[in-house]
Design an enzyme around this catalytic site. Structure first.
Site, mmCIF file in Angstrom:
data_model
loop_
_atom_site.group_PDB
_atom_site.id
_atom_site.type_symbol
_atom_site.label_atom_id
_atom_site.label_comp_id
_atom_site.label_asym_id
_atom_site.label_seq_id
_atom_site.Cartn_x
_atom_site.Cartn_y
_atom_site.Cartn_z
ATOM 1 C CE LYS A 372 -3.671 -0.763 -0.477
ATOM 2 N NZ LYS A 372 -4.380 -1.193 -1.793
ATOM 3 N N GLY A 373 2.332 1.109 -0.534
ATOM 4 C CA GLY A 373 2.779 2.134 -0.517
ATOM 5 C C GLY A 373 2.937 3.102 -1.789
ATOM 6 N N GLY A 374 2.494 2.417 -2.779
ATOM 7 C CA GLY A 374 2.272 2.914 -4.187
ATOM 8 C C GLY A 374 2.885 2.144 -5.050
ATOM 9 C CB THR A 375 4.257 -1.237 -4.873
ATOM 10 O OG1 THR A 375 3.072 -1.901 -4.490
ATOM 11 C CG2 THR A 375 5.187 -1.005 -3.677
ATOM 12 N NE ARG A 376 -0.430 -3.232 -9.696
ATOM 13 C CZ ARG A 376 0.516 -4.269 -10.291
ATOM 14 N NH1 ARG A 376 0.918 -4.209 -11.551
ATOM 15 N NH2 ARG A 376 0.539 -5.490 -9.607
ATOM 16 N NE ARG A 453 -0.340 6.325 1.116
ATOM 17 C CZ ARG A 453 -1.146 5.614 0.672
ATOM 18 N NH1 ARG A 453 -1.218 4.512 0.463
ATOM 19 N NH2 ARG A 453 -2.218 6.351 0.630
ATOM 20 C CB SER A 461 -3.720 2.383 2.265
ATOM 21 O OG SER A 461 -3.708 1.966 1.260
HETATM 22 N N1 PPS Z 1 -0.737 6.880 -9.462
HETATM 23 C C1 PPS Z 1 -1.435 6.098 -8.604
HETATM 24 N N2 PPS Z 1 -2.339 5.381 -9.143
HETATM 25 C C2 PPS Z 1 -2.691 4.377 -8.155
HETATM 26 N N3 PPS Z 1 -2.471 4.348 -6.940
HETATM 27 C C3 PPS Z 1 -1.654 5.197 -6.548
HETATM 28 C C4 PPS Z 1 -1.038 6.090 -7.189
HETATM 29 N N4 PPS Z 1 -0.204 6.788 -6.405
HETATM 30 C C5 PPS Z 1 -0.077 6.397 -5.185
HETATM 31 N N5 PPS Z 1 -1.262 5.463 -5.294
HETATM 32 C C6 PPS Z 1 -1.527 4.774 -3.856
HETATM 33 O O1 PPS Z 1 -0.785 3.520 -3.679
HETATM 34 C C7 PPS Z 1 -1.707 2.730 -2.865
HETATM 35 C C8 PPS Z 1 -1.586 1.562 -3.295
HETATM 36 O O2 PPS Z 1 -0.383 0.890 -3.115
HETATM 37 P P1 PPS Z 1 0.193 -0.158 -3.893
HETATM 38 O O3 PPS Z 1 0.041 -0.133 -5.313
HETATM 39 O O4 PPS Z 1 1.583 -0.390 -3.122
HETATM 40 O O5 PPS Z 1 -0.674 -1.540 -3.025
HETATM 41 S S1 PPS Z 1 -0.378 -2.859 -3.049
HETATM 42 O O6 PPS Z 1 0.514 -3.415 -1.897
HETATM 43 O O7 PPS Z 1 0.046 -3.366 -4.342
HETATM 44 O O8 PPS Z 1 -1.704 -3.452 -2.901
HETATM 45 C C9 PPS Z 1 -3.266 3.494 -2.933
HETATM 46 O O9 PPS Z 1 -3.356 4.354 -1.893
HETATM 47 P P2 PPS Z 1 -4.785 4.344 -1.154
HETATM 48 O O10 PPS Z 1 -5.491 4.873 -1.938
HETATM 49 O O11 PPS Z 1 -4.494 5.201 0.148
HETATM 50 O O12 PPS Z 1 -5.344 2.928 -0.495
HETATM 51 C C10 PPS Z 1 -2.930 4.358 -3.912
HETATM 52 O O13 PPS Z 1 -3.836 5.385 -3.863
#
Ligand code: PPS
Length: 597
Positions: A372-376, A453, A461
């Site tokens: 949930k750090g923003g890895t995707r 994060r 999150s």
């Molecule tokens: N550009 C962009 N697009 C989509 N999502 C974004 C982006 N930047 C940051 N985030 C925020 O990253 C959070 C998801 O983190 P991860 O991708 O690491 O989640 S996971 O661990 O793979 O499930 C998730 O956080 P929360 O919305 O607070 O849940 C996303 O909002």
């Protein structure tokens, strides 16, 4: 009286039995009698019974081929209701039978007869004879006499119905007989005969009187034979039902007639059904265990469970109410995604976009965290770079699938040429105990990226994601705090544990130098992804490479992922274009990509 009886006769089913006023008092103990008769024996027997026992003055119209009779007590009379097809009048005074007389609307009456039989299920009656305990001695005697008389009467009816009549019924009656499903005898005597009243069983001479002509018939119950002992319960022995012997079971004052063979048949059928069901269930279980997908699922789950333990161990004794379960849930989709990705790439190869120098390589850079750090977001941005090839889904190789071996892992990777960098992301690696050593074993040069994060935002999150799938989990506060008022945080909760970045980092630093780790700010990834992670971030390079339109940035809002703006199809097209003319989409070489890290 005759006139009245004749009038009643016209109403077909209602006949009166006149009772002397002297006995009226005793008779009110009798509320109702249902019975059945046939072969012209019912009425004479009834008459004989009551006359012989109670000395009542009774005028009876008897039934011939009647199935059921009802005697209902009215003020000073008992009404005998017969359901029958033909009638004969029996005059008690001269003891003669009148000639048989056809009823009106015979057919409908026959319907009625059947209905009576089915409705009552041959429930022969509810005499509801009550002995008044506070009644005078004489009253009691009268009541007892009448009770007994009617009890005997029922017994006689039963025998008519199931004893003789079963074998002697006329054709008309016989055709209804199979429709009778069940025979139930019920006696509702409120008060025990014999014991409470000291009354003896019915005298033999009464029985002889009642059954004078029948007693010689062996089809009658044994007690009706003069030499047979008279049982207290008044009904015993074997009667015939559908030409087969019936069994009687005495339950309190209720006597049920259960056709034994019928029950046995049902039991037998039930056993067969039970065996069949058992066999079907057995087959289903066997089938399920042989269905490849399901079997695979169960094995995977097994692995997952083991892997979950593994993951948990990295978090110490953490309460993993969130993360691992989600990962497990999402795993099937992940693998589908992985296969899809690999397939898509193979498709590319088929269509000639891949050159022969490309091969699948183990990743040189891995986004190891954090969940949930923003890895995707980071991965999706990075993979737009022409020199970056990445698996879309999370392989979970180092934490869950390590036993599958490196070749399995390599197979998951997209093909890449020499100048390209292979990547994957699995955020749970960062918090999993064994992963640093395993990655190190694969290659000590592996570049590691961690998107960090604010731990609180991250935990929220994390929690929110789980709650969307499992709305019943406890509140965030109750999971976070050991003691809310004291502000004591429960650090055993996995969502909190994951956010203790420094603690996990120590483990990584045992295997990798700090220079090999890149920490990316999850917040900056949202607020300013172009510059957020350095002037030469993958994003700015992608923009330089002509993909600026893929990042329509609105300040303060997170950057939409490529799929969200262009759709998967366009992203795929973009990648194909990259391959067709790499120079156009290649602002720098491999060195520059490496420089990002
Ligand atoms: N550009 C962009 N697009 C989509 N999502 C974004 C982006 N930047 C940051 N985030 C925020 O990253 C959070 C998801 O983190 P991860 O991708 O690491 O989640 S996971 O661990 O793979 O499930 C998730 O956080 P929360 O919305 O607070 O849940 C996303 O909002």
């Amino acid at each position: 009286m005759r006139l009245m009886a004749a009038r009643q006769e016209k109403s077909i089913r209602h006949f009166s039995i006149w009772v002397p006023a002297a006995l009226a008092k005793a008779q009110h103990h009798i509320t109702q009698i249902n019975g059945c008769g046939c072969e012209g024996r019912t009425a004479p027997s009834l008459w004989s019974l009551i006359k012989g026992t109670c000395d009542m003055f009774i005028r009876v119209y008897v039934s011939v081929h009647a199935l059921a009779a009802q005697v209902i007590r009215k003020e000073n009379s008992l009404t005998l209701v017969l359901n029958q097809t033909k009638l004969r009048r029996f005059d008690h005074q001269d003891g003669k039978m009148e000639p048989e007389k056809d009823l009106q609307a015979t057919d409908s009456l026959r319907e009625d007869v059947v209905a009576v039989g089915l409705r009552a299920e041959l429930d022969v009656g509810q005499p509801d004879v009550q002995l008044q305990r506070n009644a005078g001695q004489e009253d009691l005697k009268s009541a007892v006499s009448i009770n007994q008389a009617f009890k005997e009467l029922w017994l006689f009816y039963f025998n008519c119905m199931f004893g003789l009549s079963a074998r002697n019924l006329g054709d008309d009656l016989r055709k209804f007989w199979p429709k009778i499903k069940r025979a139930t005898y019920r006696f509702y005597f409120k008060g025990e005969f014999g014991e409470e009243t000291g009354l003896e069983p019915p005298p033999l001479n009464l029985i002889h009187t009642v059954c004078g002509s029948c007693a010689k018939d062996p089809g009658f119950a044994p007690w009706q034979r003069s030499d047979a002992p008279v049982p207290k319960c008044l009904v015993t022995g074997t009667q015939l039902f559908h030409g087969r012997p019936m069994e009687y079971s005495l339950i309190l004052q209720n006597l049920h007639v259960v056709p034994s063979s019928h029950v046995k048949n049902k039991l037998f059928l039930f056993c067969i059904m039970l065996s069949l069901w058992g066999y079907m269930i057995y087959c289903c279980v066997g089938y399920c265990s042989t269905v490849p997908n399901l079997a695979h699922g169960s094995v995977s789950r097994h692995h997952n469970a083991a892997d979950t333990d593994n993951t948990e161990s990295s978090l110490g004794a953490s309460r993993d109410l969130l993360n691992n379960e989600n990962d497990l849930d999402g795993k099937g989709e992940e693998w589908d995604e992985i296969r899809g990705e690999v397939k898509a790439l193979d498709d590319n190869a088929m269509s000639g976009f891949l050159n022969e120098s490309e091969s699948k390589k183990l990743p040189q850079a891995i986004i190891i965290g954090v969940k949930k750090g923003g890895t995707r977001a980071l991965l999706e941005f990075l993979r737009l770079h022409p020199d970056i090839r990445a698996v879309g889904a999370e392989p979970h190789f180092f934490d869950r699938n390590y036993d599958k071996g490196l070749e399995w892992y390599r197979e998951l990777m997209p093909t890449s040429s020499d100048g390209q960098l292979t990547m994957e992301k699995t955020p749970s690696y960062y918090v999993t105990k064994d992963v640093p050593a395993r990655i190190h074993t694969m290659s000590k040069y592996t570049k590691l990226i961690v998107v960090v994060r604010d731990p609180v935002t991250r935990a929220i999150s994390d929690y929110t994601q789980t709650r969307s799938k499992k709305p019943d989990i406890p509140s965030f506060e109750s999971l976070t705090f050991k003691n809310l008022s004291a502000g004591l945080i429960d650090t055993t909760w996995s969502a909190v544990q994951i956010g203790m970045y420094a603690k996990h980092l120590e483990r990584w630093l045992q295997y990798f130098p700090m220079e090999q780790l890149l920490f990316v700010s999850g917040e900056r990834l949202i607020s300013d992804p172009r510059r957020g992670n350095g002037p030469r971030s993958g994003l700015s390079r992608a923009e330089e490479g002509g993909h600026g339109e893929a990042f329509p940035l609105q300040s303060g809002k997170r950057l939409p992922l490529p799929q969200e703006t262009r759709g998967e199809q366009q992203t795929t097209l973009l990648r194909q274009n990259q391959r067709q003319d790499p120079s156009k989409y290649r602002p720098g070489g491999r060195a520059e990509v490496k420089g990002l890290l």
